[in-house]
Structure formats: structure tokens, C-alpha cells
Design a protein around this motif. Structure first.
Motif, PDB file in Angstrom:
ATOM      1  N   ASN A  15      29.648 116.355  12.605  1.00  0.00           N
ATOM      2  CA  ASN A  15      30.185 116.167  11.252  1.00  0.00           C
ATOM      3  C   ASN A  15      31.562 115.504  11.311  1.00  0.00           C
ATOM      4  O   ASN A  15      31.851 114.577  10.556  1.00  0.00           O
ATOM      5  CB  ASN A  15      30.318 117.505  10.519  1.00  0.00           C
ATOM      6  CG  ASN A  15      28.992 118.148  10.195  1.00  0.00           C
ATOM      7  OD1 ASN A  15      27.936 117.536  10.293  1.00  0.00           O
ATOM      8  ND2 ASN A  15      29.045 119.417   9.811  1.00  0.00           N
ATOM      9  N   TYR A  16      32.402 116.001  12.202  1.00  0.00           N
ATOM     10  CA  TYR A  16      33.764 115.489  12.341  1.00  0.00           C
ATOM     11  C   TYR A  16      33.770 114.023  12.786  1.00  0.00           C
ATOM     12  O   TYR A  16      34.470 113.191  12.215  1.00  0.00           O
ATOM     13  CB  TYR A  16      34.530 116.373  13.330  1.00  0.00           C
ATOM     14  CG  TYR A  16      35.934 115.908  13.619  1.00  0.00           C
ATOM     15  CD1 TYR A  16      36.938 116.034  12.661  1.00  0.00           C
ATOM     16  CD2 TYR A  16      36.264 115.373  14.853  1.00  0.00           C
ATOM     17  CE1 TYR A  16      38.232 115.616  12.926  1.00  0.00           C
ATOM     18  CE2 TYR A  16      37.553 114.952  15.128  1.00  0.00           C
ATOM     19  CZ  TYR A  16      38.532 115.076  14.169  1.00  0.00           C
ATOM     20  OH  TYR A  16      39.814 114.656  14.434  1.00  0.00           O
ATOM     21  N   THR A  66      31.497 111.747  12.501  1.00  0.00           N
ATOM     22  CA  THR A  66      30.930 110.829  11.511  1.00  0.00           C
ATOM     23  C   THR A  66      31.661 110.850  10.170  1.00  0.00           C
ATOM     24  O   THR A  66      31.238 110.182   9.219  1.00  0.00           O
ATOM     25  CB  THR A  66      29.438 111.141  11.281  1.00  0.00           C
ATOM     26  OG1 THR A  66      29.308 112.489  10.793  1.00  0.00           O
ATOM     27  CG2 THR A  66      28.632 110.969  12.563  1.00  0.00           C
ATOM     28  N   GLY A  67      32.725 111.630  10.081  1.00  0.00           N
ATOM     29  CA  GLY A  67      33.488 111.685   8.847  1.00  0.00           C
ATOM     30  C   GLY A  67      32.809 112.474   7.737  1.00  0.00           C
ATOM     31  O   GLY A  67      33.090 112.280   6.561  1.00  0.00           O
ATOM     32  N   GLN A  68      31.913 113.389   8.125  1.00  0.00           N
ATOM     33  CA  GLN A  68      31.168 114.184   7.142  1.00  0.00           C
ATOM     34  C   GLN A  68      31.489 115.667   7.254  1.00  0.00           C
ATOM     35  O   GLN A  68      30.628 116.518   7.019  1.00  0.00           O
ATOM     36  CB  GLN A  68      29.666 113.943   7.320  1.00  0.00           C
ATOM     37  CG  GLN A  68      29.271 112.499   7.096  1.00  0.00           C
ATOM     38  CD  GLN A  68      27.798 112.242   7.359  1.00  0.00           C
ATOM     39  OE1 GLN A  68      26.998 113.158   7.452  1.00  0.00           O
ATOM     40  NE2 GLN A  68      27.451 110.981   7.474  1.00  0.00           N
ATOM     41  N   SER A  69      32.727 115.990   7.593  1.00  0.00           N
ATOM     42  CA  SER A  69      33.124 117.395   7.721  1.00  0.00           C
ATOM     43  C   SER A  69      32.894 118.127   6.405  1.00  0.00           C
ATOM     44  O   SER A  69      33.140 117.589   5.327  1.00  0.00           O
ATOM     45  CB  SER A  69      34.595 117.494   8.120  1.00  0.00           C
ATOM     46  OG  SER A  69      34.800 116.970   9.413  1.00  0.00           O
ATOM     47  N   ASP A  81      34.647 121.378  12.865  1.00  0.00           N
ATOM     48  CA  ASP A  81      34.334 121.584  11.446  1.00  0.00           C
ATOM     49  C   ASP A  81      34.049 123.054  11.145  1.00  0.00           C
ATOM     50  O   ASP A  81      32.982 123.414  10.657  1.00  0.00           O
ATOM     51  CB  ASP A  81      33.157 120.691  11.016  1.00  0.00           C
ATOM     52  CG  ASP A  81      32.985 120.629   9.505  1.00  0.00           C
ATOM     53  OD1 ASP A  81      33.955 120.903   8.779  1.00  0.00           O
ATOM     54  OD2 ASP A  81      31.871 120.301   9.061  1.00  0.00           O
ATOM     55  N   THR A 102      37.649 108.820  19.741  1.00  0.00           N
ATOM     56  CA  THR A 102      36.404 108.875  18.951  1.00  0.00           C
ATOM     57  C   THR A 102      36.224 110.193  18.198  1.00  0.00           C
ATOM     58  O   THR A 102      35.427 110.266  17.280  1.00  0.00           O
ATOM     59  CB  THR A 102      35.169 108.693  19.854  1.00  0.00           C
ATOM     60  OG1 THR A 102      35.096 109.806  20.765  1.00  0.00           O
ATOM     61  CG2 THR A 102      35.221 107.385  20.618  1.00  0.00           C
ATOM     62  N   GLY A 103      36.933 111.247  18.644  1.00  0.00           N
ATOM     63  CA  GLY A 103      36.735 112.568  18.061  1.00  0.00           C
ATOM     64  C   GLY A 103      35.566 113.314  18.656  1.00  0.00           C
ATOM     65  O   GLY A 103      35.298 114.457  18.294  1.00  0.00           O
TER      66      GLY A 103
END
Length: 194
Positions: free
Chosen positions: A19-20, A22-25, A63, A186-187
Motif C-alpha cells: 500500500n505504501y 503504491t501510494g495507496q496507504s 501502513d 522506492t519505499g
């Protein structure tokens, strides 16, 4: 809250990191009711031993929210008796079923150890990291980056052997103890074994 298995805890962290990345937290367990639920007790499903680097924030990286993680931060994610005791407490008394030793890209403590910069109390950290550097010198690739990964592996292996609390649960497979590596760029968290 009921304790979750080490397998489910591992899956939860992997999904949270996805989630983190891909920016969908979803930022779970961060509202007032979540705060109120943990007033009388905590039941973190995982322990994260990570560096104190301000760029490494486990609750965001995975997340998660209030009460989900038992986070221990120390430069170089190294072990001493107080840190091991803290991990034992979370496992034995709070129901944590997963321990992650999280190294990270561009770790200053490991870089200091590789460069032999050890003034003041820093030597207490670098002495614990030096065995990883010795092992990494036998590996292909960047010495600092390989040392960071090897250090996380070494610390996880020490915890896996730690008696009397952690080793029996690890051997019974009711507790996972995993090394991991966080890429600042990249996270992404890569679990190095397990």
C-alpha cells in the motif's frame, strides 16, 4: 484484540508495505476510536527493530496505526540486553508473533562502521556492526549496502537463538523473526529470509 498468527502478521506487513509503495496507504487505526481502544492495553501484532534514522518510520512504511506495532529504534538496529528484553516483553506479554529487524538503504551507523568513524559512544554501535562488515567483504557488490543487509540478518539470527523466551517460540514456529531491508528510494521492504 485477539493475537494473530505469525503468518498473518507477516502477510499484513507485506500488504501494508505494498500500500505504501503504491501510494495507496489506508492509514488504519489512526482515529479517535483507535486511540481510545488502546488506553487500557496494547496488543501489537509485530515488533519492528529498526534504525533511529528519521527517514525510517515503520508505522508509515507498513501502513499501520496506533497499537499495531511495537517499535524499537536504535541506530544501526543493533542488539543489547535492554533491546532484547523489550522484544521479549512484546512477545511474551503483548502477544506479538512477528519480529522484523529492519535495516535500510544509506544507514549512517553502518556507513560509520565501514568508514571506521567511531568517536565517543559510537564505538558501542560500530563494534556490533563490524562482524557484518567482515562478512560483507566476502560478497560481491557495494560494501556498505551489503553490510546493512548482513547486519539485519545477523541481528535476526541472534534473536532466533535468544533463550529463554524467543528461541522456543521461534523453533515451535509460533514466532517469526525476519531480517528485512528498506529502500529509501522506492519505499519497498525486502524480507531477506523467511
Amino acid at each position: 484484540m485477539m493475537a494473530i498468527t505469525c503468518v498473518d502478521a507477516y502477510r499484513t506487513l507485506r500488504k501494508g508495505n505494498e500500500n505504501y509503495v503504491t501510494g495507496q496507504s489506508t492509514h488504519p487505526n489512526t482515529d479517535i476510536s483507535a486511540r481510545e481502544k488502546v488506553v487500557d492495553g496494547q496488543h501489537p501484532f509485530a515488533v519492528v527493530l529498526c534504525c533511529s534514522d528519521s527517514r525510517v518510520v515503520p508505522e508509515l512504511i507498513f501502513d499501520t496505526g496506533i497499537g499495531d506495532l511495537f517499535v524499537i529504534r536504535v541506530a544501526g538496529n543493533v542488539l543489547d540486553d535492554a533491546i532484547i528484553a523489550s522484544i521479549e516483553y512484546a512477545v511474551a506479554n503483548l502477544g506479538s508473533s512477528l519480529v522484523v529487524v529492519l535495516g535500510h538503504e544509506k544507514c549512517g551507523a553502518v556507513t560509520a562502521a565501514v568508514n571506521q568513524v567511531a568517536g565517543g559512544h559510537l564505538i558501542a554501535l560500530t563494534d556490533k556492526i563490524n562482524p557484518a562488515i567482515d562478512q560483507a567483504q566476502q560478497q560481491d557488490g557495494d560494501l556498505v549496502d551489503n553490510s546493512i543487509r548482513q547486519n539485519a540478518i545477523n541481528m535476526a539470527e541472534q534473536l532466533q537463538k535468544s533463550a529463554p523466551v524467543l528461541r522456543p517460540q521461534y523453533e515451535a514456529k509460533t514466532l517469526k523473526i525476519l531480517p528485512a531491508y528498506y529502500a529509501l528510494t522506492t519505499g519497498k521492504v525486502a524480507f531477506l529470509k523467511g
